[in-house]
Design a protein around this motif. Structure first.
Motif, PDB file in Angstrom:
ATOM      1  N   LEU A  65       0.827  -1.214   0.000  1.00 48.62           N
ATOM      2  CA  LEU A  65       0.000   0.000   0.000  1.00 48.62           C
ATOM      3  C   LEU A  65       0.858   1.260   0.000  1.00 48.62           C
ATOM      4  O   LEU A  65       0.608   2.201  -0.743  1.00 48.62           O
ATOM      5  N   LEU A  66       1.881   1.260   0.859  1.00 47.20           N
ATOM      6  CA  LEU A  66       2.732   2.442   0.998  1.00 47.20           C
ATOM      7  C   LEU A  66       3.648   2.649  -0.204  1.00 47.20           C
ATOM      8  O   LEU A  66       4.096   3.762  -0.448  1.00 47.20           O
ATOM      9  N   SER A  67       3.921   1.592  -0.934  1.00 45.89           N
ATOM     10  CA  SER A  67       4.754   1.753  -2.121  1.00 45.89           C
ATOM     11  C   SER A  67       3.961   2.428  -3.246  1.00 45.89           C
ATOM     12  O   SER A  67       4.543   3.074  -4.113  1.00 45.89           O
ATOM     13  N   ALA A  68       2.646   2.284  -3.212  1.00 46.98           N
ATOM     14  CA  ALA A  68       1.810   2.937  -4.221  1.00 46.98           C
ATOM     15  C   ALA A  68       1.750   4.439  -3.979  1.00 46.98           C
ATOM     16  O   ALA A  68       1.868   5.236  -4.911  1.00 46.98           O
ATOM     17  N   ARG A  69       1.563   4.819  -2.714  1.00 44.50           N
ATOM     18  CA  ARG A  69       1.552   6.230  -2.313  1.00 44.50           C
ATOM     19  C   ARG A  69       1.530   6.308  -0.795  1.00 44.50           C
ATOM     20  O   ARG A  69       1.090   5.366  -0.140  1.00 44.50           O
ATOM     21  N   PRO A  70       1.993   7.429  -0.231  1.00 47.95           N
ATOM     22  CA  PRO A  70       1.932   7.578   1.234  1.00 47.95           C
ATOM     23  C   PRO A  70       0.475   7.575   1.711  1.00 47.95           C
ATOM     24  O   PRO A  70      -0.432   7.934   0.955  1.00 47.95           O
ATOM     25  N   ARG A  71       0.285   7.179   2.946  1.00 53.56           N
ATOM     26  CA  ARG A  71      -1.059   7.130   3.513  1.00 53.56           C
ATOM     27  C   ARG A  71      -1.031   7.632   4.939  1.00 53.56           C
ATOM     28  O   ARG A  71      -0.030   7.516   5.622  1.00 53.56           O
ATOM     29  N   GLY A  72      -2.176   8.154   5.369  1.00 48.34           N
ATOM     30  CA  GLY A  72      -2.332   8.563   6.754  1.00 48.34           C
ATOM     31  C   GLY A  72      -2.678   7.369   7.615  1.00 48.34           C
ATOM     32  O   GLY A  72      -3.065   6.296   7.121  1.00 48.34           O
ATOM     33  N   GLU A  73      -2.564   7.545   8.917  1.00 47.57           N
ATOM     34  CA  GLU A  73      -2.816   6.450   9.862  1.00 47.57           C
ATOM     35  C   GLU A  73      -4.250   5.930   9.761  1.00 47.57           C
ATOM     36  O   GLU A  73      -4.469   4.719   9.683  1.00 47.57           O
ATOM     37  N   GLU A  74      -5.210   6.823   9.754  1.00 51.72           N
ATOM     38  CA  GLU A  74      -6.610   6.394   9.713  1.00 51.72           C
ATOM     39  C   GLU A  74      -6.942   5.700   8.406  1.00 51.72           C
ATOM     40  O   GLU A  74      -7.664   4.706   8.382  1.00 51.72           O
ATOM     41  N   GLU A  75      -6.413   6.204   7.310  1.00 54.23           N
ATOM     42  CA  GLU A  75      -6.640   5.570   6.013  1.00 54.23           C
ATOM     43  C   GLU A  75      -6.077   4.145   6.007  1.00 54.23           C
ATOM     44  O   GLU A  75      -6.707   3.217   5.513  1.00 54.23           O
ATOM     45  N   LEU A  76      -4.901   3.982   6.600  1.00 54.86           N
ATOM     46  CA  LEU A  76      -4.289   2.662   6.682  1.00 54.86           C
ATOM     47  C   LEU A  76      -5.143   1.722   7.531  1.00 54.86           C
ATOM     48  O   LEU A  76      -5.383   0.572   7.156  1.00 54.86           O
ATOM     49  N   ARG A  77      -5.611   2.225   8.655  1.00 52.36           N
ATOM     50  CA  ARG A  77      -6.485   1.411   9.523  1.00 52.36           C
ATOM     51  C   ARG A  77      -7.742   0.955   8.769  1.00 52.36           C
ATOM     52  O   ARG A  77      -8.172  -0.191   8.890  1.00 52.36           O
ATOM     53  N   GLN A  78      -8.321   1.860   8.003  1.00 55.26           N
ATOM     54  CA  GLN A  78      -9.515   1.529   7.228  1.00 55.26           C
ATOM     55  C   GLN A  78      -9.223   0.449   6.186  1.00 55.26           C
ATOM     56  O   GLN A  78     -10.018  -0.479   6.008  1.00 55.26           O
TER      57      GLN A  78
END
Length: 160
Positions: free
Chosen positions: A18-31
């Protein structure tokens, strides 16, 4: 054997993907982890792991997001809405937007975008009032303040 969604190794690989595609926020990652079916304990462990690696940092994610979206260009209203949808905390959003407003000329961005769009749409056979309305709606949808948009559209259409 199919990996279990409670498997930490599988979870780390998934998050790295997921992170290699683009950076993400904590809540987005949790979702995303919840959608994938990970247990809350595993989600918490994965989130903490990636925060320790500084691969999840809401402040840096929001800062980069704002820069990227201003280059599109989008207005601050649209960017704030997007960051809220990404689960970024209000205080982080407010602080970073305030910092960026000090160095970003929204009026110039609206003017340049409006002129570019006007050049593209003015050759159609629509009445000038319709084109003016179309331009106004386009700029407001992009998150620019209606006062700036209205003034800019009136100036462009008066000169046309």
């Amino acid at each position: 054997m199919k990996p279990q969604n409670n498997d930490l190794v599988y979870g780390r690989k998934y998050v790295f993907r997921l992170l290699s595609a683009r950076p993400r926020g904590e809540e987005e990652l949790r979702q995303r982890l919840a959608l994938k079916g990970f247990d809350p304990e595993i989600t918490e462990e994965l989130t903490n792991y990636f925060k320790k690696l500084n691969l999840i940092n809401d402040r840096e994610f929001a800062r980069a997001w704002i820069e990227n979206r201003l280059n599109k260009p989008l207005g601050f209203k649209a960017i704030i809405k997007e960051l809220r949808q990404k689960g970024i905390r209000e205080e982080i959003i407010a602080e970073l937007i305030e910092q960026k407003k000090a160095s970003f000329d929204e009026l110039t961005a609206v003017r340049e975008l409006a002129e570019k769009r006007w050049t593209r749409i003015k050759s159609s056979n629509k009445p000038k009032a319709s084109l003016k309305s179309q331009l106004y709606a386009y700029l407001v949808r992009r998150g620019f303040p209606s006062e700036i948009v209205c003034d800019t559209v009136n100036k462009i259409c008066a000169n046309a």
